[in-house]
Design an enzyme around this catalytic site. Structure first.
Site, PDB file in Angstrom:
ATOM      1  N   MET A  75      65.246 -38.563   6.187  1.00 50.91           N
ATOM      2  CA  MET A  75      65.542 -38.340   7.608  1.00 50.91           C
ATOM      3  C   MET A  75      64.359 -37.784   8.400  1.00 50.91           C
ATOM      4  O   MET A  75      64.506 -37.407   9.559  1.00 50.91           O
ATOM      5  CB  MET A  75      66.750 -37.412   7.761  1.00 50.91           C
ATOM      6  N   CYS A  76      63.187 -37.737   7.789  1.00 49.60           N
ATOM      7  CA  CYS A  76      61.988 -37.285   8.508  1.00 49.60           C
ATOM      8  C   CYS A  76      61.449 -38.399   9.387  1.00 49.60           C
ATOM      9  O   CYS A  76      61.396 -39.555   8.979  1.00 49.60           O
ATOM     10  CB  CYS A  76      60.905 -36.856   7.522  1.00 49.60           C
ATOM     11  N   MET A 114      58.324 -30.124   7.238  1.00 48.22           N
ATOM     12  CA  MET A 114      58.484 -30.929   6.026  1.00 48.22           C
ATOM     13  C   MET A 114      57.150 -31.506   5.561  1.00 48.22           C
ATOM     14  O   MET A 114      56.906 -31.616   4.362  1.00 48.22           O
ATOM     15  CB  MET A 114      59.511 -32.039   6.238  1.00 48.22           C
ATOM     16  N   GLU A 115      56.294 -31.845   6.497  1.00 49.58           N
ATOM     17  CA  GLU A 115      54.972 -32.358   6.133  1.00 49.58           C
ATOM     18  C   GLU A 115      54.153 -31.280   5.422  1.00 49.58           C
ATOM     19  O   GLU A 115      53.470 -31.563   4.427  1.00 49.58           O
ATOM     20  CB  GLU A 115      54.252 -32.880   7.375  1.00 49.58           C
ATOM     21  N   ASP A 129      49.535 -32.396 -12.972  1.00 51.13           N
ATOM     22  CA  ASP A 129      49.277 -33.703 -13.580  1.00 51.13           C
ATOM     23  C   ASP A 129      47.881 -33.778 -14.197  1.00 51.13           C
ATOM     24  O   ASP A 129      47.706 -34.313 -15.288  1.00 51.13           O
ATOM     25  CB  ASP A 129      49.452 -34.811 -12.543  1.00 51.13           C
TER      26      ASP A 129
END
Length: 158
Positions: A75-76, A114-115, A129
């Site tokens: 929803m962004c 959110m970013e 990783d």
């Protein structure tokens, strides 16, 4: 504002319509961290990791993730970001921990929280990783919003 905005009258998911919101400068700062062991710490600071420059690659991954947040968070809104900065700070007072700060800025109709959170998260995940061959027991987090400014809801500071 205690109402969830990403649901329609039928309780189904929707992307919020921001077309009536005013354009303003918006900034968000998110933080994360990753606890590593001494071997990983030494590899990172001495640029001895076999996969390359761990923090350099993680920084680019975080920037790419912030730019692509709308592709992974349903929803962004896709945003035209005007700036992304990711920085690192070591704390070796009680083990080895890298603190990550992701700052995102735009001029638009919706915020960039959110970013910033996505950028900080992806940065930590990339460090994991690139170093997991040495130790899979690293701990990521907490990840959180430290600050946001701009928009009708005003500023937030943790």
């Amino acid at each position: 504002m205690n109402q969830l905005t990403h649901f329609n009258e039928q309780g189904r998911a929707k992307m919020v319509d921001v077309s009536d919101k005013s354009v303003s400068t918006r900034t968000a700062v998110a933080k994360s961290s990753i606890k590593v062991n001494e071997v990983i710490h030494d590899q990172i600071i001495n640029h001895k990791n076999k996969k390359g420059d761990v923090l350099g690659v993680a920084q680019v991954a975080g920037i790419m993730a912030a730019k692509n947040t709308s592709q992974i968070i349903p929803m962004c809104h896709p945003l035209n970001l005007s700036g992304i900065d990711i920085s690192f700070e070591w704390d070796i007072s009680d083990g080895y921990e890298i603190f990550i700060t992701c700052t995102v800025k735009t001029t638009g109709q919706t915020g960039v929280e959110m970013e910033a959170l996505t950028g900080a998260s992806a940065t930590a995940l990339t460090i994991y990783d690139m170093t997991k061959a040495v130790d899979k027991g690293m701990i990521i987090g907490p990840t959180y919003l430290e600050h946001k400014s701009g928009g009708k809801n005003g500023d937030f500071n943790r």
